[in-house]
Design an enzyme around this catalytic site. Structure first.
Site, short mmCIF file in Angstrom:
data_model
loop_
_atom_site.label_atom_id
_atom_site.label_comp_id
_atom_site.label_asym_id
_atom_site.label_seq_id
_atom_site.Cartn_x
_atom_site.Cartn_y
_atom_site.Cartn_z
N CYS A 1 0.80 -1.22 0.00
CA CYS A 1 0.00 0.00 0.00
C CYS A 1 0.84 1.28 0.00
CB CYS A 1 -0.94 0.01 1.20
SG CYS A 1 -1.91 -1.49 1.37
N HIS B 1 -3.78 7.58 6.19
CA HIS B 1 -3.87 6.26 5.57
C HIS B 1 -5.25 5.67 5.84
CE1 HIS B 1 -2.46 2.64 3.68
NE2 HIS B 1 -2.68 1.92 4.76
N GLU C 1 -2.56 4.51 13.75
CA GLU C 1 -2.23 5.76 13.07
C GLU C 1 -2.48 6.95 13.99
OE1 GLU C 1 -2.71 7.98 8.75
OE2 GLU C 1 -4.03 6.29 9.23
N LYS D 1 -10.24 7.48 1.57
CA LYS D 1 -10.54 6.10 1.14
C LYS D 1 -12.01 5.76 1.32
CE LYS D 1 -6.00 3.95 1.92
NZ LYS D 1 -5.22 5.14 2.34
N HIS E 1 -9.72 1.86 -1.46
CA HIS E 1 -8.29 1.66 -1.22
C HIS E 1 -7.66 1.11 -2.50
CE1 HIS E 1 -4.54 0.91 0.49
NE2 HIS E 1 -4.84 0.19 1.56
N PHE F 1 1.40 -3.25 4.26
CA PHE F 1 1.77 -4.61 4.64
C PHE F 1 3.27 -4.76 4.37
CE2 PHE F 1 -2.42 -7.24 4.17
CZ PHE F 1 -2.98 -6.51 5.20
#
Length: 412
Positions: free
Chosen positions: A161, A303, A314, A335, A340, A400
């Site tokens: 990502c 994010h 976050e 998002k 996403h 990830f």
């Protein structure tokens, strides 16, 4: 070091191919998420792109060109047109680079190949002969380079990502170091195919919704909300034109913003679980590189995937870096509205962050009607929020594998 200017934006997004019209839709709080693949065993929703490839490709040219490369070519072309950069106005081809992020490559080509093999029933499968060049993750960058005649570095970053954000950051470093004068930097992802959707469903990370209610699907992603249940997939491409400020000024280009700082770190703690200290290192690095304090930053495009685990981490990262200034930092995760985009999400959100600076407006944090008390952020709750004094903003991308990327943009 050379200052890096952003002079063009190009998007192929779930809200269309016009960057300003896309931003307008986000400002109105319009969700592009819809139900997809009604024949799947479990209901699925995603934000897809209505894309006509004919302005960029003839039918003959489309052989072996996956959708992920088609939309990359279109977004890069739109970015260069927005920057008013016809070929005769560009540096020599060896001083131009393409830096692209792509997490999964040509998903449609791979899905078609698997389907062809499954249909063979023991007979030799008729796999399309261009399957390999169609699905390789560096195909989007290669096609952009071919289309634009780029002879400098053509690089692909596959960092889940964070892919596109890393690509933009690395492009900025190359421009700042004088290695190139111009970079076409961004990312592309087109993975809304049944196999990929079902793979994400198996991870139990996608947002829940009522399959009988399209409104429920549109609101399935609820970043930082108490009732959040996960993200929704999106597809698209976005590219930014990065130039040395001197080159941009010499040709009379309109500078949209500057990429003043980048942060890059790895958690090295877990393959899929985020880590606040790792995110904090990237945030501090971006601030340090830009020479700014936390109180100088007015907006964060978070994010914010709307997962139970990710959103509080976050918040913890932002709280640890911003401290008392956190209450003045406007935060939203777009998002909720565009999905996403995985490998491309950092590029689309970078473009949105630049437009927030240019327009002096803050896109809302969609569908967070009841914010989670565990994430006490100053969320942008109201569509149409103006921020005329906005001068510096950040875009977060956390992946990830533990890679964290932060892009810090300023408008002088």
């Amino acid at each position: 070091m050379t200052r890096v200017a952003i002079t063009g934006l190009g998007v192929v997004s779930p809200h269309g191919l016009d960057a300003n019209a896309m931003f307008d839709a986000l400002m109105r709080g319009e969700s592009a998420v819809r139900p997809v693949f009604p024949d799947l065993p479990r209901p699925a929703a995603a934000a897809t792109v209505a894309f006509d490839e004919s302005p960029w490709f003839s039918k003959l040219q489309l052989a072996g060109v996956d959708r992920v490369s088609q939309i990359a070519v279109a977004a890069a072309d739109l970015a260069l047109k927005h920057a008013a950069l016809p070929r005769e106005a560009r540096p020599e081809p060896g001083r131009v680079g393409v830096y692209a992020g792509c997490g999964m490559g040509g998903a449609a080509a791979l899905e078609a190949a698997y389907a062809a093999g499954a249909r063979a029933n023991g007979a030799p499968a008729r796999i399309p002969p261009l399957t390999i060049p169609a699905f390789m993750p560096n195909a989007p960058a290669a096609h952009v380079a071919l289309r634009q005649g780029v002879l400098g570095p053509v690089l692909t970053y596959s960092v889940a990502c964070s892919s596109a954000a890393v690509a933009i950051g690395e492009a900025a470093k190359a421009v700042a170091a004088g290695e190139i004068d111009l970079a076409i930097a961004g990312g592309s992802e087109a993975l809304i195919v049944p196999g990929v959707v079902q793979a994400w469903q198996a991870m139990q990370t996608l947002g829940a919704f009522d399959p009988a209610d399209p409104v429920s699907a549109a609101r399935a992603c609820k970043p930082f909300a108490a009732e959040r249940s996960g993200f929704v997939l999106g597809e698209g491409a976005a590219f930014l034109v990065l130039e040395s400020e001197a080159h941009a000024r010499s040709r009379g280009a309109a500078v949209l913003a500057r990429l003043a700082g980048t942060g890059l770190s790895c958690d090295a703690t877990h393959l899929t679980k985020p880590d606040a200290p790792g995110q904090q290192r990237a945030l501090r690095q971006a601030l340090r590189q830009a020479g700014l304090a936390p109180s100088d930053i007015g907006y964060c495009n978070a994010h914010g995937t709307a997962t139970k685990v990710g959103d509080p981490v976050e918040w913890e990262a932002l709280a640890g870096v911003f401290g008392p200034a956190l209450g003045d930092l406007a935060v939203s995760s777009t998002k909720a509205l565009h999905g996403h985009l995985l490998g491309a999400t950092g590029a689309l959100e970078a473009a949105i962050t630049v437009l927030a600076l240019v327009r002096g407006q803050l896109p809302p944090n969609g569908h967070g009607d009841a914010p989670d008390p565990a994430c006490p952020l100053n969320l942008v709750r109201t569509p149409g929020t103006a921020a005329p004094g906005l001068r510096a903003a950040i875009s977060n991308s956390f992946a990830f594998g533990g890679t964290n990327s932060v892009l810090l943009f300023v408008r002088d």
